[in-house]
Write a protein that holds these residues in place. Structure first.
Motif, PDB file in Angstrom:
ATOM      1  N   GLN B 202       0.838  -1.187   0.000  1.00  0.00           N
ATOM      2  CA  GLN B 202       0.000   0.000   0.000  1.00  0.00           C
ATOM      3  C   GLN B 202       0.876   1.242   0.000  1.00  0.00           C
ATOM      4  O   GLN B 202       1.948   1.261   0.619  1.00  0.00           O
ATOM      5  CB  GLN B 202      -0.903   0.035   1.231  1.00  0.00           C
ATOM      6  N   VAL B 241      -3.706   3.598  -0.963  1.00  0.00           N
ATOM      7  CA  VAL B 241      -3.871   3.112  -2.331  1.00  0.00           C
ATOM      8  C   VAL B 241      -3.102   1.805  -2.473  1.00  0.00           C
ATOM      9  O   VAL B 241      -1.901   1.749  -2.172  1.00  0.00           O
ATOM     10  CB  VAL B 241      -3.325   4.154  -3.339  1.00  0.00           C
ATOM     11  N   HIS B 242      -3.800   0.771  -2.901  1.00  0.00           N
ATOM     12  CA  HIS B 242      -3.118  -0.503  -3.120  1.00  0.00           C
ATOM     13  C   HIS B 242      -2.253  -0.400  -4.366  1.00  0.00           C
ATOM     14  O   HIS B 242      -2.629   0.229  -5.348  1.00  0.00           O
ATOM     15  CB  HIS B 242      -4.141  -1.643  -3.263  1.00  0.00           C
ATOM     16  N   GLN B 245      -3.937  -1.305  -7.474  1.00  0.00           N
ATOM     17  CA  GLN B 245      -5.284  -0.758  -7.674  1.00  0.00           C
ATOM     18  C   GLN B 245      -5.521  -0.436  -9.147  1.00  0.00           C
ATOM     19  O   GLN B 245      -4.639   0.083  -9.826  1.00  0.00           O
ATOM     20  CB  GLN B 245      -5.466   0.518  -6.835  1.00  0.00           C
ATOM     21  N   SER B 246      -6.725  -0.723  -9.597  1.00  0.00           N
ATOM     22  CA  SER B 246      -7.056  -0.464 -10.991  1.00  0.00           C
ATOM     23  C   SER B 246      -6.939   1.018 -11.292  1.00  0.00           C
ATOM     24  O   SER B 246      -7.376   1.855 -10.505  1.00  0.00           O
ATOM     25  CB  SER B 246      -8.496  -0.925 -11.285  1.00  0.00           C
TER      26      SER B 246
END
Lengths: 191, 273
Positions: B202, B241-242, B245-246
């Motif tokens: 993250q 935010v991963h 994440q897309s």
């Protein structure tokens, strides 16, 4: 019994110390606290550094209504546990100020605890005990240091960031270095 | 007198001469006398004997002062790492890092737990956060002359408990006179930020702002300060935010600011450091 069990020997100035009278030492500190702080935190906005640096003067001048030395603010008088507690308390204050979203107050707390933590290296015999041990690089003009040179009493040798530990009298600091905290009466001298 | 350990080192020994240890001490204080060890006629050192507050006049004193200074400076950096960690525990890391760190600076002191590291043998890829819009909910000037003089600041970083990488930005072209409901002009939004994120980790994106009440001729006209007139912070927030994440845009509403940001990544297999 304790008199035969132990001896405390001092390498230098011992004869001058024995029987000496106590005098009121001024609450002196690094003449360049501000410069140390400014260099150590050179990545912060300048007003933030100024706000933090403001605390150094307060720490040295003391409160006018209580003009005696505050040993815990300066690592004076072997006040190791008191100084560590003082630093921990200011972290508590800084954290509370963060929660209130008062960053200026965070700077006040951070400045106070930095002053005390810097004074450790000026007022203790950590340097005389052989630190920093990091090899000097003749190609540089500075003194080389690494994290292993920082004192264990700051918690800097622990694997994770945590609070300053409050070490007790006689506790091992590192290797054969023992903490001579204030008012030390080693319990084993009575045995 | 036995010299067992060097100058200004006291040693504790048994009658048979066996060394128990060397003592870590400080100089005696002003109001009382607590370094002594009772019944041993041991008084400890004076403040002046140990103090390295200034360089002094000898080669030895100058060297000791330089060493103490170097250690104090490193400790200062270490305490910064601890403060960031404490901020993380209080859920205020984003506020601290966005508002305190100078744009473009590296708040990662070498040889500290938040010093810079290179990812070796670890999959990383660039993650970019682009601030697409900032709308003012509260301008920091309630009931005053109307508009606030707003300046947003951002940070993108890894982990406050293992703070090794970060990027810091501020809005472009100085402060903006804005009212509640107004948007920060596109040309003045902070520039995009890119960080090398480890696979399946993250990163943190933070945005806050302040109402800059300084006069142009003030000592700190363009930064958040409490010199003379206190600037007011406008509370934004922090988003995790991963790393995978897309890509896409997201809208988040915080106390004083509504922010639209876009997450983007380079193609799979891209690496960075």
């Amino acid at each position: 019994m304790y008199k035969k069990a132990l001896a405390v020997l001092t390498a230098t100035a011992v004869s001058a110390l024995v029987g000496s009278t106590v005098t009121a030492a001024p609450a002196q500190a690094f003449s360049d606290h501000k410069d140390i702080t400014s260099k150590g935190l050179s990545f912060l906005h300048w007003p933030v550094v100024d706000d933090i640096n403001d605390e150094h003067a307060w720490m040295d001048s003391g409160a006018p209504w209580f003009p005696v030395a505050h040993d815990e603010k300066h690592f004076d008088d072997c006040e190791f546990d008191g100084s560590a507690t003082y630093i921990r308390d200011h972290y508590v204050g800084a954290r509370a100020a963060m929660i209130r979203r008062n960053l200026f107050n965070v700077g006040d707390h951070f400045g106070a605890l930095l002053h005390t933590s810097q004074d450790f290296y000026s007022h203790s015999n950590w340097v005389e005990l052989g630190f920093p041990k990091t090899s000097d690089n003749p190609a540089t003009s500075g003194i080389e240091t690494s994290q292993s040179d920082l004192s264990d009493i700051t918690g800097a040798q622990r694997t994770a960031l945590s609070s300053w530990p409050v070490l007790q009298n006689g506790q091992t600091v590192r290797g054969n270095i023992l903490l001579a905290n204030d008012d030390w009466i080693p319990h084993w001298i009575n045995g | 007198m036995r010299n067992g350990a060097g100058k200004f080192q006291s040693i504790l020994v048994q009658p048979n001469g066996k060394l128990i240890g060397r003592l870590l001490e400080t100089g005696r204080g002003g109001s009382d006398h607590e370094c002594s060890i009772p019944f041993r006629n041991y008084d400890g050192f004076t403040h002046d004997q140990l103090a390295k507050d200034d360089p002094g006049s000898t080669t030895e004193s100058r060297l000791k002062h330089r060493k103490a200074r170097a250690l104090a400076e490193l400790q200062t950096g270490y305490e910064w790492c601890r403060l960031v960690s404490e901020a993380g525990k209080a859920d205020r890391d984003g506020m601290l890092l966005a508002m305190w760190v100078r744009p473009g600076a590296s708040p990662h002191p070498p040889n500290t737990p938040c010093g810079p590291v290179r990812d070796v043998g670890v999959r990383t890829h660039p993650v970019t956060i682009t601030v697409e819009s900032v709308q003012i909910i509260n301008d920091g000037d309630p009931g005053a002359d109307g508009s606030g003089e707003i300046q947003p600041a951002t940070a993108l970083y890894d982990d406050p408990q293992n703070f090794r990488k970060s990027v810091h930005r501020q809005n472009r072209l100085g402060r903006m006179s804005l009212n509640p409901g107004d948007f920060v002009p596109k040309a003045q939004l902070p520039q995009p930020m890119t960080i090398c994120a480890r696979h399946n980790s993250q990163v943190n994106f933070a945005l806050h702002a302040w109402d800059n009440d300084d006069h142009p001729w003030d000592k700190y006209a363009t930064v958040y300060d409490d010199f003379d007139d206190d600037d007011e912070m406008l509370t934004g927030g922090r988003i995790k935010v991963h790393s995978e994440q897309s890509p896409g845009s997201n809208l988040v509403t915080w106390q004083d600011l509504r922010v639209k940001y876009r997450v983007s990544q380079q193609s799979a297999g891209a690496t960075c450091n």
